[in-house]
Design a protein around this motif. Structure first.
Motif, short mmCIF file in Angstrom:
data_model
loop_
_atom_site.label_atom_id
_atom_site.label_comp_id
_atom_site.label_asym_id
_atom_site.label_seq_id
_atom_site.Cartn_x
_atom_site.Cartn_y
_atom_site.Cartn_z
N LEU A 11 3.09 -6.21 -6.98
CA LEU A 11 4.46 -5.79 -7.24
C LEU A 11 4.48 -4.73 -8.34
O LEU A 11 3.95 -4.90 -9.41
CB LEU A 11 5.30 -6.99 -7.68
CG LEU A 11 5.60 -8.01 -6.57
CD1 LEU A 11 6.24 -9.25 -7.15
CD2 LEU A 11 6.47 -7.38 -5.52
N LEU A 12 5.12 -3.62 -8.06
CA LEU A 12 5.19 -2.51 -9.00
C LEU A 12 6.44 -1.72 -8.69
O LEU A 12 6.75 -1.50 -7.52
CB LEU A 12 3.95 -1.62 -8.87
CG LEU A 12 3.79 -0.52 -9.94
CD1 LEU A 12 3.45 -1.17 -11.28
CD2 LEU A 12 2.68 0.43 -9.53
N ALA A 13 7.14 -1.30 -9.67
CA ALA A 13 8.34 -0.49 -9.41
C ALA A 13 7.96 0.79 -8.71
O ALA A 13 6.97 1.43 -9.04
CB ALA A 13 9.03 -0.18 -10.74
N VAL A 14 8.76 1.18 -7.73
CA VAL A 14 8.49 2.40 -6.98
C VAL A 14 8.93 3.59 -7.79
O VAL A 14 10.06 3.64 -8.26
CB VAL A 14 9.23 2.37 -5.62
CG1 VAL A 14 9.03 3.66 -4.88
CG2 VAL A 14 8.74 1.20 -4.80
N ALA A 15 8.04 4.55 -7.97
CA ALA A 15 8.36 5.77 -8.71
C ALA A 15 8.35 6.96 -7.78
O ALA A 15 7.58 7.00 -6.84
CB ALA A 15 7.34 5.99 -9.83
N ASP A 35 -4.49 -0.04 -12.03
CA ASP A 35 -3.41 -0.86 -11.50
C ASP A 35 -2.94 -0.28 -10.17
O ASP A 35 -3.20 0.88 -9.85
CB ASP A 35 -2.25 -0.90 -12.49
CG ASP A 35 -2.59 -1.65 -13.77
OD1 ASP A 35 -3.43 -2.58 -13.69
OD2 ASP A 35 -2.03 -1.30 -14.82
N PRO A 36 -2.21 -1.09 -9.39
CA PRO A 36 -1.64 -0.53 -8.15
C PRO A 36 -0.75 0.66 -8.48
O PRO A 36 -0.06 0.67 -9.49
CB PRO A 36 -0.84 -1.70 -7.58
CG PRO A 36 -1.44 -2.93 -8.20
CD PRO A 36 -1.89 -2.52 -9.57
N VAL A 93 -6.62 -2.28 -1.72
CA VAL A 93 -5.61 -3.31 -1.48
C VAL A 93 -4.27 -2.59 -1.37
O VAL A 93 -3.86 -1.89 -2.30
CB VAL A 93 -5.58 -4.35 -2.61
CG1 VAL A 93 -4.42 -5.33 -2.40
CG2 VAL A 93 -6.90 -5.10 -2.67
N VAL A 94 -3.61 -2.77 -0.25
CA VAL A 94 -2.31 -2.15 0.00
C VAL A 94 -1.24 -3.21 -0.13
O VAL A 94 -1.38 -4.32 0.41
CB VAL A 94 -2.25 -1.51 1.40
CG1 VAL A 94 -0.88 -0.88 1.65
CG2 VAL A 94 -3.35 -0.45 1.54
N VAL A 159 5.70 0.32 -1.27
CA VAL A 159 4.30 0.54 -0.88
C VAL A 159 3.47 0.89 -2.10
O VAL A 159 3.82 1.78 -2.89
CB VAL A 159 4.20 1.66 0.17
CG1 VAL A 159 2.75 1.89 0.57
CG2 VAL A 159 5.04 1.32 1.40
N THR A 160 2.37 0.18 -2.28
CA THR A 160 1.42 0.46 -3.35
C THR A 160 0.01 0.47 -2.78
O THR A 160 -0.25 -0.08 -1.70
CB THR A 160 1.48 -0.60 -4.48
OG1 THR A 160 1.07 -1.87 -3.96
CG2 THR A 160 2.89 -0.72 -5.04
N VAL A 161 -0.92 1.07 -3.52
CA VAL A 161 -2.33 1.07 -3.13
C VAL A 161 -3.19 0.98 -4.38
O VAL A 161 -2.86 1.55 -5.42
CB VAL A 161 -2.69 2.31 -2.29
CG1 VAL A 161 -2.51 3.59 -3.08
CG2 VAL A 161 -4.11 2.21 -1.73
N GLN A 162 -4.29 0.24 -4.27
CA GLN A 162 -5.15 -0.02 -5.42
C GLN A 162 -6.61 -0.07 -4.96
O GLN A 162 -6.92 -0.74 -3.98
CB GLN A 162 -4.77 -1.36 -6.04
CG GLN A 162 -5.64 -1.81 -7.21
CD GLN A 162 -5.29 -3.21 -7.67
OE1 GLN A 162 -4.77 -4.01 -6.87
NE2 GLN A 162 -5.54 -3.52 -8.92
N PRO A 163 -7.51 0.63 -5.63
CA PRO A 163 -8.93 0.51 -5.29
C PRO A 163 -9.47 -0.86 -5.67
O PRO A 163 -9.00 -1.49 -6.61
CB PRO A 163 -9.59 1.63 -6.11
CG PRO A 163 -8.67 1.86 -7.25
CD PRO A 163 -7.28 1.57 -6.74
#
Length: 405
Positions: A11-15, A35-36, A93-94, A159-163
Motif C-alpha cells: 500500500l502506497l499513496a499514488v503520486a 520501497d514500492p 512484486v506488483v 498500482v505499485t511495483v517493487q524489485p
C-alpha cells in the motif's frame, strides 16, 4: 462487486509521476531494497478503450465487435509508463486493487527490458513475486480489463511495483534462437471488426492472431512479431505483427516451456491446446470455453497474410517462428500502410516470395548490396536477408548494420 486488495506492504499513496509517455520513471538509489513505487494511472502509447477517473483506470465504452457468443468481450488495455530501478533485479512484486462487477475481469501484466528487447507480458498477482526472464533494471506494467458485451465497468487502481530477490527458478528465459513450431493456420477474415489491441481490420490486412495476450503487440506496433512460412511447394514467408488473440483459446501461450505456460502445462512446448484437443481428444476435445474444437488451429492469419503473402487458398500447416522468444538481429518495417515485398534477390525485379506487414519485425541473417532503393530510411543499395533466398530493401527497414552475407 468483487474488490481485491493488495497486500499491506504494497500500500502506497499514488503520486502523479512527471514523465513523458513511455519515458522510464527512475527510482532513487538506496542501499536497501527500494520501497514500492506508485505507477501513475496514465495510459501511454498503445493503450486502447480505457478511461481514467482519479487513480483508477476503467474499461471504456467501445462495444464488443468480434468473437463467438461464448467469448465475446468488451476489453481495454492501458500501458503504463516504464519504471527504471537503480540496479537490475530478477523479480518484482506488483501491487494493485481491482473492481470486477458482473463477470468482468481485471489483471496487471509485467514485462522487462532484457538485452535491449522487451520480454513478453507475464500476469502479475498482487503482492506475489513475479520472475523476470533475465536481470533487468527496467520494467513496464500493462492493465487488461474485460467484461461481457453489456454493463460492467471493471477497474484497476493503486498500482505499485517493487524489485525483489525472490525469483522463481522456472522463469521464462529468452533463448539463443526463437522457437519455431509447425501449426495449423486458419484465415481470420472479419473485415471491419476490432482486434484485441484495438486495430480495426481492413481489407486484405496484414497481421496474425495467437491464442494468448502474452505475445500481443500494441496497436500499430510490431514489438511481438512472427515469421510464418508455407511448408509445401515453393516456400513463401510472411513477417507479421501479433495484433489479435485466438484462435479457440485466449490463455494458450504454447510457444513457452510447459512449466511456464499459463494453462495446459502438461502439453509439450510448441503444441497448441486446440491441436491436442482435435487430434488426441485432449480436454475432452474442447477448448478452454468448453466448445468442441473443429480444427487444430494454432494461429489465425489476416486476409492479406493468408492470400497475398503466403498464397494460400485453404487453411494449411505452416512453420511459425515467434521472434520475441529468442535473440538475434532485428529490423522494423517502416511503412505507413500495407506491406513490404520480400524478394528472391536483392533487387526490385526479384520474384516476390513473401511479404512483411507494417511495423513488423524481421529477423536479419546478414546484409548484402544490390539495387539502390529510396524509402522511408533514405536511399540505400543495402538489402537484408531475412530467410534463405529472401531479401528486403533496407531503405524500408529501420535497422542497424549487419555482417556481410
Amino acid at each position: 462487486m468483487r474488490i481485491t486488495r493488495k497486500s499491506p506492504a504494497a500500500l502506497l499513496a499514488v503520486a502523479a509521476l512527471a514523465a513523458a509517455p513511455l519515458a522510464a520513471t527512475v527510482l532513487p538509489s538506496a542501499a536497501s531494497t527500494p520501497d514500492p513505487v506508485a505507477v501513475a494511472a496514465r495510459p501511454a502509447e498503445g493503450s486502447t478503450n480505457v478511461t481514467v477517473d482519479g487513480h483508477r483506470i476503467i474499461l471504456g465504452d467501445a462495444r464488443a465487435t468480434m468473437g463467438s457468443a461464448e467469448i465475446r468481450q468488451r476489453s481495454g488495455i492501458a500501458n503504463l509508463d516504464p519504471v527504471r530501478f537503480p540496479a537490475p533485479t530478477s523479480a518484482v512484486v506488483v501491487g494493485y486493487t481491482t473492481g470486477t462487477p458482473d463477470r468482468s475481469t481485471a489483471e496487471v501484466d509485467v514485462r522487462a527490458l532484457v538485452r535491449d528487447q522487451w520480454s513478453e507480458w507475464t500476469p502479475a498477482k498482487p503482492g506475489t513475486p513475479t520472475a523476470l526472464p533475465g536481470a533487468s533494471d527496467q520494467v513496464q506494467l500493462r492493465i487488461i480489463v474485460s467484461a461481457p458485451p453489456q454493463g460492467a465497468k471493471p477497474w484497476v487502481a493503486d498500482v505499485t511495483v517493487q524489485p525483489t530477490d525472490q525469483a522463481d527458478p522456472s522463469r521464462m528465459a529468452i533463448q539463443a534462437a526463437p522457437l519455431r513450431s509447425r501449426v495449423f493456420a486458419t484465415r481470420e477474415g472479419l473485415v471491419g471488426g476490432t482486434t484485441a489491441n484495438g486495430h480495426v481490420i481492413v481489407n486484405r490486412d496484414h497481421f496474425v492472431a495467437l491464442p494468448s495476450r502474452r505475445g500481443l503487440a500494441n496497436k500499430g506496433s510490431g514489438n511481438y512479431s512472427v515469421k510464418v512460412c508455407t511448408t509445401t511447394g515453393t516456400i513463401r514467408c510472411a513477417f507479421e505483427p501479433v495484433w489479435d488473440v485466438g484462435p479457440w483459446n485466449t490463455k494458450d501461450d504454447y510457444w513457452n516451456p510447459s512449466a511456464t505456460r499459463e494453462m495446459w502445462k502438461d502439453l509439450p512446448q510448441g503444441k497448441p491446446e486446440a491441436q491436442a484437443a482435435y487430434q488426441n481428444g485432449y480436454n475432452g476435445g474442447k477448448d478452454q470455453f468448453g466448445r468442441t474444437v473443429a480444427n487444430p488451429a494454432g494461429i489465425d492469419l489476416a486476409d492479406g497474410t493468408f492470400w497475398d503473402a503466403l498464397g494460400l487458398s485453404n487453411n494449411a500447416w505452416v512453420d511459425a517462428t515467434y521472434l520475441w522468444t529468442g535473440d538475434g538481429g532485428r529490423g522494423t518495417v517502416s511503412i505507413s500502410s500495407g506491406y513490404l515485398n520480400v524478394r528472391s534477390t536483392p533487387s526490385s525485379s526479384g520474384a516476390v516470395v513473401g511479404m512483411a506487414g507494417k511495423a513488423a519485425q524481421v529477423p536479419v541473417e546478414c546484409q548484402t548490396t544490390g539495387q539502390s532503393v529510396s524509402g522511408s530510411q533514405g536511399t540505400s543499395n543495402v538489402w537484408l536477408r531475412v530467410h534463405a533466398g529472401m531479401y528486403v530493401a533496407k531503405a524500408w527497414v529501420s535497422a542497424g548494420s549487419f555482417g556481410a552475407c
